[in-house]
Design an enzyme around this catalytic site. Sequence first.
Site, PDB file in Angstrom:
ATOM      1  N   ASP A 124     -10.454  -3.422  -5.379  1.00 17.14           N
ATOM      2  CA  ASP A 124      -9.945  -2.568  -4.304  1.00 17.14           C
ATOM      3  C   ASP A 124     -10.962  -1.503  -3.925  1.00 17.14           C
ATOM      4  O   ASP A 124     -11.457  -0.765  -4.779  1.00 17.14           O
ATOM      5  CB  ASP A 124      -8.642  -1.901  -4.762  1.00 17.14           C
ATOM      6  CG  ASP A 124      -7.769  -1.462  -3.598  1.00 17.14           C
ATOM      7  OD1 ASP A 124      -8.302  -0.863  -2.647  1.00 17.14           O
ATOM      8  OD2 ASP A 124      -6.551  -1.727  -3.634  1.00 17.14           O
ATOM      9  N   SER A 145       0.833  -1.193   0.000  1.00 19.34           N
ATOM     10  CA  SER A 145       0.000   0.000   0.000  1.00 19.34           C
ATOM     11  C   SER A 145       0.877   1.255   0.000  1.00 19.34           C
ATOM     12  O   SER A 145       1.781   1.352  -0.825  1.00 19.34           O
ATOM     13  CB  SER A 145      -0.968  -0.029   1.188  1.00 19.34           C
ATOM     14  OG  SER A 145      -2.013   0.898   0.992  1.00 19.34           O
TER      15      SER A 145
END
Length: 300
Positions: free
Chosen positions: A226, A107
Site C-alpha cells: 500500500d 478505505s
Amino acid sequence: MNLKAVTFLVLFAVTAAQTVSNDTLPLIIWHGMGDCCCNPFSMGHIKKIIEEHVPGIYVKSLMIGPNIAADIENGYFMNVNDQVKDVCEQIASNPKLKNGYNAMGFSQGAQFLRAVVQRCGHKVRNFISIGGQHQGVFGLPHCPTLPEKSRVCEYIRKILNHGAYHHWIQDYLVQAEYWHDPLNEELYKEKSVFLADINNERVINQTYIDNLNALNNFVMVKFLRDTMVVPIESEWFGFYAPGQDKDVLPLQETELYLQDRLGLQKMEGEGKLHFIAYDDDHQRFNEKWFMTEIVDKYVA
C-alpha cells in the site's frame, strides 16, 4: 408425473428459493476518498458483481448527499460524525435492512462504517474492512519511504500536522478527522472529533464495545504494498509506538488492545477477528480472490 407430484415439486422449489433468499442478509458498502456510491468502475462495479454472484442479495451502496457530485465532495468536506448520523438514518428508514445486514467498507469508508456499527445499534452480522485505517494515518499518500527521497513529504506532513487539530479543520476536513499524531498523543486524543471517539481513547463508551462485540466476524484486509496508507499496519489496527513515527506496533501491542478499550481482546479470543493480507497496492485486488475469500465466506 401426475398433477399432485408436479404441484409438490413447484411448492418445494418456491420454498427452497425463499429459504435461500431469507438466509442471505443484505449488504451495505461504503466507498473511499475521492470515490462515490455508483462509479461503474469502482463501487458500481463491486455492487454489480456481488449481485451477480449472490442471487437475490440486496446491496446498498451508500451515497452521502442528494447526488453523486455531493457524495464525492462530502468525502472531503462533510464532518464524519454527520455522515455517520446520515447513514444511520438511511439504514433505519430502509425496510429491506430492518432484519440486519452485513457491512463492507473500502478505505476511509471502512472506519466510517465501523462507527455505524458501534453507534447505530443495528443488527450487523459481519463487518469487512478493505484497507480501512482503523488507527488513523500519519503520512501522505504516495510519499516515498526512503529518508533521502522523502524530505518534501516530511515538510508537507509537518505543515498538515501543525494545523490538523484546529477546531475548524477538524469540523470540515474529513481526512483531518482520522489524522493521528503519534508524536503528540495527548493533543490527538483531546482534539480529534472522530477517530479518538470511536476508538474509545478519551472515555470508555460501553455501547461501542457491546455493538462491536455483537458482530460474528470483524474482517480486516491489509494491502502489503500500500502506497496510500501510512502506516500500512493501521489497516490491521496497528500503529506507531507513542512518541515517535518509526517503529510500528501490531494491534496486540498497542494501548488500545492492552487496555481492551474496544473489546478486541475478547473478540480475538472468540475467533471473531480475521487478519487478511493481500500482496498489492491500495484497493487493487483480483475479483476471483474477492469473491472466494471475502464474498463467499462473509457475505453469501
